[in-house]
Scaffold this motif. Structure first.
Motif, mmCIF file in Angstrom:
data_model
loop_
_atom_site.group_PDB
_atom_site.id
_atom_site.type_symbol
_atom_site.label_atom_id
_atom_site.label_comp_id
_atom_site.label_asym_id
_atom_site.label_seq_id
_atom_site.Cartn_x
_atom_site.Cartn_y
_atom_site.Cartn_z
ATOM 1 N N ILE A 198 44.764 -89.611 -11.791
ATOM 2 C CA ILE A 198 44.824 -88.508 -10.833
ATOM 3 C C ILE A 198 43.581 -87.653 -11.075
ATOM 4 C CG2 ILE A 198 46.119 -86.507 -10.010
ATOM 5 C CD1 ILE A 198 48.641 -87.844 -11.085
ATOM 6 N N ARG A 199 42.678 -87.621 -10.093
ATOM 7 C CA ARG A 199 41.385 -86.949 -10.266
ATOM 8 C C ARG A 199 41.352 -85.667 -9.452
ATOM 9 N NH1 ARG A 199 39.482 -92.641 -10.033
ATOM 10 N NH2 ARG A 199 38.924 -93.198 -12.164
ATOM 11 N N LYS A 200 40.758 -84.643 -10.032
ATOM 12 C CA LYS A 200 40.698 -83.346 -9.358
ATOM 13 C C LYS A 200 39.309 -83.070 -8.808
ATOM 14 C CE LYS A 200 39.994 -80.869 -13.730
ATOM 15 N NZ LYS A 200 40.486 -79.799 -14.604
ATOM 16 N N LYS A 201 39.263 -82.202 -7.830
ATOM 17 C CA LYS A 201 37.997 -81.831 -7.189
ATOM 18 C C LYS A 201 37.189 -80.870 -8.076
ATOM 19 C CE LYS A 201 39.860 -82.084 -2.467
ATOM 20 N NZ LYS A 201 40.191 -81.286 -1.259
ATOM 21 N N ASN A 202 35.912 -80.782 -7.766
ATOM 22 C CA ASN A 202 35.025 -79.800 -8.400
ATOM 23 C C ASN A 202 35.104 -79.830 -9.920
ATOM 24 O OD1 ASN A 202 34.389 -78.850 -5.764
ATOM 25 N ND2 ASN A 202 36.248 -77.584 -5.807
ATOM 26 N N SER A 203 35.077 -81.032 -10.470
ATOM 27 C CA SER A 203 35.144 -81.173 -11.926
ATOM 28 C C SER A 203 33.963 -81.987 -12.421
ATOM 29 C CB SER A 203 36.450 -81.846 -12.340
ATOM 30 O OG SER A 203 36.565 -83.124 -11.728
ATOM 31 N N GLY A 204 33.636 -81.819 -13.671
ATOM 32 C CA GLY A 204 32.551 -82.577 -14.270
ATOM 33 C C GLY A 204 32.998 -83.979 -14.641
ATOM 34 N N TRP A 205 32.056 -84.754 -15.154
ATOM 35 C CA TRP A 205 32.352 -86.139 -15.510
ATOM 36 C C TRP A 205 33.415 -86.225 -16.604
ATOM 37 C CZ3 TRP A 205 31.890 -90.863 -13.781
ATOM 38 C CH2 TRP A 205 32.054 -91.936 -14.667
ATOM 39 N N LEU A 206 33.363 -85.332 -17.575
ATOM 40 C CA LEU A 206 34.262 -85.415 -18.711
ATOM 41 C C LEU A 206 35.691 -84.999 -18.375
ATOM 42 C CD1 LEU A 206 31.947 -84.070 -21.563
ATOM 43 C CD2 LEU A 206 32.552 -86.445 -21.063
ATOM 44 N N ASP A 207 35.850 -84.102 -17.394
ATOM 45 C CA ASP A 207 37.200 -83.620 -17.090
ATOM 46 C C ASP A 207 37.635 -83.962 -15.656
ATOM 47 O OD1 ASP A 207 35.443 -81.943 -15.820
ATOM 48 O OD2 ASP A 207 36.567 -80.112 -16.250
ATOM 49 N N LYS A 208 37.055 -85.049 -15.096
ATOM 50 C CA LYS A 208 37.398 -85.413 -13.718
ATOM 51 C C LYS A 208 38.832 -85.945 -13.603
ATOM 52 C CE LYS A 208 35.650 -90.169 -13.864
ATOM 53 N NZ LYS A 208 34.777 -91.157 -13.173
ATOM 54 N N ASN A 209 39.344 -86.529 -14.692
ATOM 55 C CA ASN A 209 40.703 -87.065 -14.668
ATOM 56 C C ASN A 209 41.692 -85.988 -15.112
ATOM 57 O OD1 ASN A 209 39.894 -89.708 -13.899
ATOM 58 N ND2 ASN A 209 39.363 -90.165 -16.022
ATOM 59 N N TRP A 210 42.459 -85.490 -14.158
ATOM 60 C CA TRP A 210 43.449 -84.478 -14.493
ATOM 61 C C TRP A 210 44.604 -85.088 -15.283
ATOM 62 C CZ3 TRP A 210 48.608 -83.826 -12.561
ATOM 63 C CH2 TRP A 210 49.206 -82.596 -12.914
ATOM 64 N N TYR A 211 44.934 -86.345 -14.927
ATOM 65 C CA TYR A 211 46.014 -87.013 -15.649
ATOM 66 C C TYR A 211 45.806 -88.521 -15.586
ATOM 67 C CZ TYR A 211 50.677 -88.069 -17.397
ATOM 68 O OH TYR A 211 51.713 -88.523 -18.159
ATOM 69 N N VAL A 212 46.054 -89.199 -16.712
ATOM 70 C CA VAL A 212 45.936 -90.655 -16.804
ATOM 71 C C VAL A 212 47.187 -91.188 -17.491
ATOM 72 C CG1 VAL A 212 44.601 -92.608 -17.667
ATOM 73 C CG2 VAL A 212 43.423 -90.491 -17.006
ATOM 74 N N THR A 213 47.767 -92.251 -16.931
ATOM 75 C CA THR A 213 48.947 -92.855 -17.551
ATOM 76 C C THR A 213 49.002 -94.332 -17.197
ATOM 77 O OG1 THR A 213 51.347 -92.664 -17.845
ATOM 78 C CG2 THR A 213 50.500 -92.416 -15.602
ATOM 79 N N LYS A 214 49.742 -95.095 -17.964
ATOM 80 C CA LYS A 214 49.940 -96.517 -17.650
ATOM 81 C C LYS A 214 50.831 -96.640 -16.408
ATOM 82 C CE LYS A 214 49.526 -98.187 -22.421
ATOM 83 N NZ LYS A 214 50.232 -98.887 -23.535
ATOM 84 N N VAL A 215 50.519 -97.588 -15.541
ATOM 85 C CA VAL A 215 51.307 -97.747 -14.320
ATOM 86 C C VAL A 215 52.752 -98.144 -14.642
ATOM 87 C CG1 VAL A 215 49.341 -98.324 -12.863
ATOM 88 C CG2 VAL A 215 50.552 -100.147 -14.058
#
Length: 252
Positions: A213-230
């Motif tokens: 889940i990627r958020k807007k207006n974020s840098g490369w390091l914090d572009k992923n707001w949330y990551v999880t296994k499907v």
């Protein structure tokens, strides 16, 4: 009469559409390999110890017994059957028979893994696993020995048909819709106590078995707001369909 012919029709579930049988999977191949090892090792020790009645004879007999038990288990597994009907499933294993109506399914977890030779070269083998939960809270696991991509298409099609209308209706009423550890609502996507508004979400993507889940207006390091296994998200494709529809809409 063959087992297949006995299941051409089902009083409650209707006409038989497809029968799935166990296949030679990675898990089953490993079990067969261990069985052959004990069998050959046992025969060799038995022959060696037979003339003298030595310890080799006793160990050899033990290995033959172990190989026999493992072989019986393999035969038992190969008797498993999954029958897909118009309105549901019948899953037969060695110790039970489970009848599942599609309209009773409330959650589907799905997992797939593609194998690579030397971790680089993709092979033709992909293993699948599906876990179904019904309204009574019971779970049925269909592992890599009987599950495949075609079964996943059947399950997801029926899930969309039976669950999507009510989930969309509940969302429109302002209710929260739960997909495991992720919840969606009019306010956005919530994980634990943190909520990301729809207007701040750039996109939702699946890659290499993970959901991003990627958020807007974020840098490369914090572009992923949330990551999880499907595999932690149930009703995954309904989640993807609903969130894509919301994100493509002018008003969430």
């Amino acid at each position: 009469m063959s087992q297949s012919k006995q299941h051409l029709n089902h009083l409650i579930l209707g006409k038989l559409l497809k029968e799935f049988r166990p296949k030679i999977s990675r898990q089953l191949s490993k079990t067969i390999g261990i069985t052959l090892f004990f069998l050959l090792f046992g025969v060799a020790l038995f022959i060696t110890g037979l003339p003298q009645g030595s310890v080799s004879l006793i160990i050899g007999l033990g290995c033959l017994i172990v190989s026999g038990v493992l072989a019986y288990g393999i035969i038992d597994i190969l008797k498993d059957r999954l029958f897909v009907y118009e309105k549901g499933l019948v899953y037969q294993s060695s110790d039970k028979t489970r009848v599942i109506n599609f309209s009773d399914i409330v959650a589907l977890w799905q997992y797939s893994a593609k194998y690579y030779l030397y971790f680089v070269i993709p092979t033709a083998r992909t293993n699948y696993e599906y876990t179904i939960e019904t309204k009574d809270g019971k779970r049925t696991i269909m592992d890599e020995m009987i599950a495949n991509e075609e079964l996943g298409k059947y399950l997801n099609y029926e899930l969309f048909k039976h669950l999507m209308p009510s989930l969309k209706f509940n969302y429109a009423l302002g209710q929260e819709i739960v997909f495991g550890e992720i919840t969606i609502s009019k306010q956005g996507i919530k994980v634990q106590n943190d909520t990301l508004p729809w207007s701040d979400i750039k996109n939702i993507d699946i890659s290499a078995g993970k959901l991003y889940i990627r958020k807007k207006n974020s840098g490369w390091l914090d572009k992923n707001w949330y990551v999880t296994k499907v595999s932690t998200i149930y009703n995954l494709y309904i989640f993807i369909e609903m969130t894509n529809t919301i994100l493509n809409s002018a008003i969430p």
